[in-house]
Design an enzyme around this catalytic site. Structure first.
Site, PDB file in Angstrom:
ATOM      1  N   LYS A   1       0.802  -1.225   0.000  1.00  0.00           N
ATOM      2  CA  LYS A   1       0.000   0.000   0.000  1.00  0.00           C
ATOM      3  C   LYS A   1       0.838   1.280   0.000  1.00  0.00           C
ATOM      4  CE  LYS A   1      -4.614  -1.295   1.200  1.00  0.00           C
ATOM      5  NZ  LYS A   1      -4.488  -2.683   1.710  1.00  0.00           N
TER       6      LYS A   1
ATOM      7  N   SER B   1      -8.448   0.174   7.573  1.00  0.00           N
ATOM      8  CA  SER B   1      -8.354  -0.811   8.643  1.00  0.00           C
ATOM      9  C   SER B   1      -6.909  -1.034   9.042  1.00  0.00           C
ATOM     10  CB  SER B   1      -8.980  -2.131   8.193  1.00  0.00           C
ATOM     11  OG  SER B   1      -8.259  -2.648   7.109  1.00  0.00           O
TER      12      SER B   1
ATOM     13  N   GLY C   1     -15.965 -13.288   2.863  1.00  0.00           N
ATOM     14  CA  GLY C   1     -16.209 -11.995   2.204  1.00  0.00           C
ATOM     15  C   GLY C   1     -16.084 -12.116   0.704  1.00  0.00           C
TER      16      GLY C   1
ATOM     17  N   SER D   1       1.106  -9.890  -0.136  1.00  0.00           N
ATOM     18  CA  SER D   1       0.765  -8.470  -0.113  1.00  0.00           C
ATOM     19  C   SER D   1       1.205  -7.708   1.132  1.00  0.00           C
ATOM     20  CB  SER D   1      -0.744  -8.304  -0.325  1.00  0.00           C
ATOM     21  OG  SER D   1      -1.464  -9.072   0.612  1.00  0.00           O
TER      22      SER D   1
HETATM   23  C1  LIG Z   1      -5.206  -3.667   1.454  1.00  0.00           C
HETATM   24  C2  LIG Z   1      -4.625  -5.008   1.428  1.00  0.00           C
HETATM   25  C3  LIG Z   1      -5.087  -5.992   0.537  1.00  0.00           C
HETATM   26  C4  LIG Z   1      -6.239  -5.748  -0.406  1.00  0.00           C
HETATM   27  O1  LIG Z   1      -5.959  -4.732  -1.336  1.00  0.00           O
HETATM   28  P1  LIG Z   1      -7.110  -4.004  -2.156  1.00  0.00           P
HETATM   29  O2  LIG Z   1      -6.408  -3.029  -3.009  1.00  0.00           O
HETATM   30  O3  LIG Z   1      -8.059  -3.373  -1.179  1.00  0.00           O
HETATM   31  O4  LIG Z   1      -7.816  -5.072  -2.932  1.00  0.00           O
HETATM   32  C5  LIG Z   1      -4.442  -7.216   0.523  1.00  0.00           C
HETATM   33  N1  LIG Z   1      -3.415  -7.490   1.370  1.00  0.00           N
HETATM   34  C6  LIG Z   1      -2.956  -6.576   2.234  1.00  0.00           C
HETATM   35  C7  LIG Z   1      -1.838  -6.950   3.119  1.00  0.00           C
HETATM   36  C8  LIG Z   1      -3.539  -5.314   2.298  1.00  0.00           C
HETATM   37  O5  LIG Z   1      -3.068  -4.415   3.174  1.00  0.00           O
END
Ligand SMILES: *Cc1c(COP(=O)(O)O)cnc(C)c1O
Length: 319
Positions: free
Chosen positions: A54, A79, A209, A305
């Site tokens: 992010k 969140s 979800g 991610s």
């Molecule tokens: C925000 C997030 C996601 C999901 O990303 P989106 O762009 O909202 O689909 C997945 N993994 C992590 C670790 C995140 O922080």
């Protein structure tokens, strides 16, 4: 609605982000490859600055502020990881940040957001609407609202992780991407379309979800209640007006995995690859494992991610 981003926007985002973000490693695991019959490539965004991809979208969005926006400041609702991302990007760019965060957000994420110097406004995610709170703050104080996923500059920034992955691996047969509101998936689809057009790209949601999968099936954005899942980064209630059309037109499919599989993947990452991965960050590997038969002998990417999970919570989940 603002114009949807293109791969060109991802390329320009990468130029802005590259001097400030880590070029995260692409790791492999021979034992896991042998077990699943795949060649897996893990793009390790758990090792990104602030611990998740992010940072890419937030930095790209904030670096495009004009002088007036920079002076007034940014507001974001999240969140957790988007909060930290905006807080860090804002501090690097000398912009004041106000973050609307659930009062029960993981302690490590709350502390990190405050640690970057942001002003945190708590809310109850089961009874209050964070989008309304964020919009009200933006209006009252003249702040620019940067949403966690539904923004062309955020989407373009998130696409830079997959751009780096394909630049390193070359074309892939499949790619598994964690899915919340779809910023990461939509950006990834732009990069895949340009760099590996025949790659089959999957969005992966927690079983509780499955709004994204239902949205794809029904051809419209389906809204759900906040899902009960350990994947707190994917506890979104709906895809975005900007992310949905990109996903609808380009994604191969959206699949779901149960929380128990996320825990199994957390164990695998920790014990085998020495990686701390948060539950949401395990969505991709869990789905690649479930669909391994379909891609036997093929080259498969997984976007890991994020890695932001309290150590005590990590221990309780994997112990
Ligand atoms: C925000 C997030 C996601 C999901 O990303 P989106 O762009 O909202 O689909 C997945 N993994 C992590 C670790 C995140 O922080």
């Amino acid at each position: 609605m603002e114009q949807l981003p293109t791969y060109d926007d991802v390329v320009r985002a990468h130029e802005r982000i590259a001097p400030h973000a880590h070029r995260t490693p692409v790791l492999t695991s021979r034992l896991t490859d042998a077990e699943l019959g795949l060649s897996l490539f893990f793009k390790c965004e758990n090792l990104q600055r602030m611990g998740a991809f992010k940072f890419r979208g937030a930095f790209n969005a904030l670096s495009r502020f004009d002088a007036e926006q920079r002076r007034a400041g940014v507001v974001a609702f999240s969140s957790g990881n988007h909060a930290q991302a905006v807080a860090l990007a804002a501090s690097l760019l000398g912009i004041a940040a106000t973050i609307v965060m659930p009062h029960d957000a993981p302690a490590a994420k709350l502390a990190a957001t405050k640690g970057y110097g942001a002003n945190v406004v708590p809310y109850d995610r089961y009874t209050e609407d964070r989008e309304e709170i964020g919009a009200a703050l933006a209006k009252e104080r003249g702040l620019t609202l940067i949403p966690p996923y539904d923004h062309p500059h955020v989407m373009a920034g998130q696409g830079t992780a997959a751009k780096e992955l394909f630049e390193e691996t070359g074309p892939l047969d499949a790619l598994f991407v964690p899915l919340g509101g779809g910023g990461l998936l939509s950006g990834t689809l732009l990069s895949a379309g340009a760099l590996s057009p025949s790659c089959e790209v999957y969005g992966v949601e927690p079983e509780a979800g499955d709004d994204g999968r239902r949205s794809l099936r029904e051809g419209r954005i389906v809204h759900i209640d906040t899902p009960a899942t350990i994947a707190d980064g994917a506890q979104t209630q709906h895809l975005g007006a900007h992310t949905f059309p990109v996903i609808r037109d380009r994604v191969t499919d959206i699949v779901t995995v149960p929380d128990a599989q996320l825990v199994a993947c957390m164990r695998l990452f920790a014990s085998r690859m020495k990686l701390v991965v948060e539950p949401t960050g395990c969505l991709g590997l869990a789905a690649a494992t479930a669909l391994a038969e379909r891609y036997r002998g093929r080259r498969v990417g997984v976007i890991v991610s994020g890695g932001n999970v309290d150590v005590s919570r990590f221990a309780a989940l994997v112990g």
